[in-house]
Design a protein around this motif. Structure first.
Motif, PDB file in Angstrom:
ATOM      1  N   ASP A   1       0.832  -1.196   0.000  1.00 17.69           N
ATOM      2  CA  ASP A   1       0.000   0.000   0.000  1.00 17.69           C
ATOM      3  C   ASP A   1       0.875   1.257   0.000  1.00 17.69           C
ATOM      4  O   ASP A   1       1.871   1.340   0.747  1.00 17.69           O
ATOM      5  N   PHE A   2       0.472   2.234  -0.810  1.00 14.20           N
ATOM      6  CA  PHE A   2       1.187   3.508  -0.916  1.00 14.20           C
ATOM      7  C   PHE A   2       0.195   4.660  -0.873  1.00 14.20           C
ATOM      8  O   PHE A   2      -1.012   4.484  -1.056  1.00 14.20           O
TER       9      PHE A   2
ATOM     10  N   ILE B   1      -1.612   9.378  -8.747  1.00  8.99           N
ATOM     11  CA  ILE B   1      -1.102   8.148  -9.348  1.00  8.99           C
ATOM     12  C   ILE B   1      -2.273   7.187  -9.520  1.00  8.99           C
ATOM     13  O   ILE B   1      -2.900   6.783  -8.537  1.00  8.99           O
ATOM     14  N   ASP B   2      -2.557   6.822 -10.726  1.00 10.59           N
ATOM     15  CA  ASP B   2      -3.726   5.990 -11.036  1.00 10.59           C
ATOM     16  C   ASP B   2      -3.384   4.508 -10.938  1.00 10.59           C
ATOM     17  O   ASP B   2      -3.291   3.794 -11.929  1.00 10.59           O
ATOM     18  N   LEU B   3      -3.182   4.068  -9.701  1.00 12.64           N
ATOM     19  CA  LEU B   3      -2.935   2.661  -9.417  1.00 12.64           C
ATOM     20  C   LEU B   3      -3.804   2.245  -8.238  1.00 12.64           C
ATOM     21  O   LEU B   3      -4.049   3.044  -7.321  1.00 12.64           O
ATOM     22  N   ASP B   4      -4.238   0.999  -8.223  1.00 15.12           N
ATOM     23  CA  ASP B   4      -5.127   0.529  -7.163  1.00 15.12           C
ATOM     24  C   ASP B   4      -4.467   0.519  -5.791  1.00 15.12           C
ATOM     25  O   ASP B   4      -5.162   0.554  -4.773  1.00 15.12           O
ATOM     26  N   ASN B   5      -3.136   0.455  -5.766  1.00 12.16           N
ATOM     27  CA  ASN B   5      -2.445   0.401  -4.477  1.00 12.16           C
ATOM     28  C   ASN B   5      -1.865   1.743  -4.053  1.00 12.16           C
ATOM     29  O   ASN B   5      -1.021   1.803  -3.156  1.00 12.16           O
ATOM     30  N   VAL B   6      -2.339   2.832  -4.669  1.00 18.49           N
ATOM     31  CA  VAL B   6      -1.860   4.174  -4.309  1.00 18.49           C
ATOM     32  C   VAL B   6      -3.043   5.088  -4.044  1.00 18.49           C
ATOM     33  O   VAL B   6      -3.922   5.262  -4.902  1.00 18.49           O
ATOM     34  N   TYR B   7      -3.074   5.684  -2.865  1.00 15.11           N
ATOM     35  CA  TYR B   7      -4.089   6.690  -2.524  1.00 15.11           C
ATOM     36  C   TYR B   7      -3.491   8.061  -2.804  1.00 15.11           C
ATOM     37  O   TYR B   7      -2.431   8.410  -2.271  1.00 15.11           O
ATOM     38  N   SER B   8      -4.159   8.842  -3.632  1.00 15.62           N
ATOM     39  CA  SER B   8      -3.629  10.139  -4.063  1.00 15.62           C
ATOM     40  C   SER B   8      -4.278  11.283  -3.293  1.00 15.62           C
ATOM     41  O   SER B   8      -5.516  11.367  -3.204  1.00 15.62           O
ATOM     42  N   ILE B   9      -3.445  12.163  -2.749  1.00 13.17           N
ATOM     43  CA  ILE B   9      -3.913  13.326  -1.995  1.00 13.17           C
ATOM     44  C   ILE B   9      -3.440  14.581  -2.713  1.00 13.17           C
ATOM     45  O   ILE B   9      -2.232  14.807  -2.869  1.00 13.17           O
ATOM     46  N   GLU B  10      -4.386  15.385  -3.170  1.00 15.75           N
ATOM     47  CA  GLU B  10      -4.065  16.621  -3.879  1.00 15.75           C
ATOM     48  C   GLU B  10      -4.816  17.794  -3.267  1.00 15.75           C
ATOM     49  O   GLU B  10      -5.806  17.626  -2.561  1.00 15.75           O
ATOM     50  N   PHE B  11      -4.345  18.987  -3.590  1.00 22.32           N
ATOM     51  CA  PHE B  11      -4.961  20.211  -3.095  1.00 22.32           C
ATOM     52  C   PHE B  11      -5.026  21.241  -4.218  1.00 22.32           C
ATOM     53  O   PHE B  11      -4.267  21.162  -5.182  1.00 22.32           O
ATOM     54  N   ASP B  12      -5.932  22.201  -4.045  1.00 21.82           N
ATOM     55  CA  ASP B  12      -6.008  23.316  -4.989  1.00 21.82           C
ATOM     56  C   ASP B  12      -5.778  24.632  -4.258  1.00 21.82           C
ATOM     57  O   ASP B  12      -6.720  25.400  -3.999  1.00 21.82           O
ATOM     58  N   PRO B  13      -4.511  24.925  -3.922  1.00 19.20           N
ATOM     59  CA  PRO B  13      -4.217  26.166  -3.209  1.00 19.20           C
ATOM     60  C   PRO B  13      -4.245  27.406  -4.084  1.00 19.20           C
ATOM     61  O   PRO B  13      -3.972  28.512  -3.592  1.00 19.20           O
TER      62      PRO B  13
END
Length: 358
Positions: free
Chosen positions: A125-126, A133-145
């Motif tokens: 898990d990542f 990152i469009d992978l099932d084992n990666v959770y992506s956290i982004e922001f719009d500052p």
């Protein structure tokens, strides 16, 4: 945006990064890894530049790890520091060797390396902060500052006494330029509605060109850039450079008439001794997002999916004015409330090629 004298961002109170107690471990790669009890869980992070005491991005992420650890004694946390790009792969490999249950890449510089590494380790898990990152084992956290920095740009223009403000960045990458895009457009919007002509130094959002020092840690270069802006008349400076932004803080404290817009964290919480020079901050609520991702993974929620923090969900915010509160006219606070509402509803738009996809 909340009313005057109330915080515009709900800050999470956390222990100092120096208090790595309980289940929090100290960044040497051998913290709580190895022989774990069956119910214990190891969450690890790898920085993309510098240590966790940068008073900005890394520190905010590490605070999120500490919150998970303090809230659940079964969660152990650790981190590894990357001094250069060459450290990314060894640190990721070491995290797996340390039996980390989830491994976070912290920052836009590590996105490509983490994507490749995660694809090669589909059972691990990542999570990535400031990337997708469009992978099932990666959770992506982004922001719009760009949204929060639009507000700070408007506030900077409204409070400038010289009619010139500035911004500069650590490196010309999306997670940096998105702040600068919003800041400049906030100044431009102020000029439009007030029929003023406040100048902005350091960034051209149309050409996507500006002032960078190619470092998030070089405080001296940050000082030199800020001194140059001050010589050109700037009296409000928005640094988007992590630790290197301390150079701007130093100049502001020495001159006594330069105000700072801090980045990622509320500067008056991260830098209490400099609060009297911090006008406001463009905040990303990284800590809460990281804590939620760790807790979700611990509970078996998996890592597929993503999170986008913006004004509408309090993932980003303009901080309160703190020591400048009494110097800011009530009309400005009312205007900022209105602008925030317009951004949230979409009636006021911000253009930035670095904005995450909705």
């Amino acid at each position: 945006m909340e009313s005057r004298n109330q915080p515009l961002v709900k800050a999470v109170t956390v222990a100092s990064v120096g208090m790595l107690t309980l289940s929090a471990c100290g960044g040497n790669g051998d913290g709580a890894g190895g022989d774990q009890a069956e119910n214990e869980y190891q969450a690890c992070m790898v920085t993309d530049s510098g240590d966790v005491d940068d008073r900005s991005f890394n520190e905010a992420a590490w605070d999120g790890f500490l919150q998970s650890s303090y809230g659940n004694s079964s969660i152990h946390v650790d981190y590894l520091v990357s001094e250069t790009h060459d450290d990314f792969l060894p640190n990721l490999e070491q995290s797996i060797a340390n039996d980390c249950d989830i491994i976070f890449g912290i920052g836009g510089l590590i996105v490509e390396d983490l994507a490749e590494f995660a694809a090669e380790h589909p059972e691990q898990d990542f999570a990535i902060v400031d990337g997708n990152i469009d992978l099932d084992n990666v959770y992506s956290i982004e922001f719009d500052p760009s949204e929060s920095s639009f507000l700070t740009g408007y506030a900077a223009a409204a409070t400038s006494e010289t009619g010139t403000v500035a911004t500069w960045g650590g490196m010309p990458i999306g997670p940096v330029t998105i702040f600068m895009d919003g800041y400049v457009q906030g100044v431009e919007y102020y000029n439009e509605v007030k029929n003023e002509s406040v100048d902005v130094l350091g960034w051209d959002p149309d050409a996507q060109e500006g002032t960078f020092i190619d470092s998030f840690e070089d405080v001296e270069s940050g000082r030199e850039v800020t001194e140059n802006f001050v010589e050109e008349g700037a009296d409000v400076v928005h640094s988007v450079a992590g630790t290197a932004g301390m150079g701007t803080i130093e100049v502001a404290k020495e001159t006594g008439d330069v105000k700072v817009v801090w980045v990622d964290r509320d500067g008056c919480i991260a830098l209490e001794d400099a609060c009297d020079r911090i006008l406001t901050s463009s905040v990303k609520n990284i800590s809460a997002a990281v804590t939620k991702a760790i807790d979700r993974s611990y509970a078996g929620g998996g890592t597929d999916g993503s999170y986008l923090g913006d004004l509408s969900n309090e993932g980003v915010a303009m901080s309160e004015f703190h020591t400048f509160d009494t110097q800011v006219p009530d009309d400005l606070t009312i205007e900022l409330d209105k602008i925030q509402s317009q951004i949230i509803t979409g009636s006021l738009t911000i253009d930035s090629p670095a904005r995450p996809e909705q």
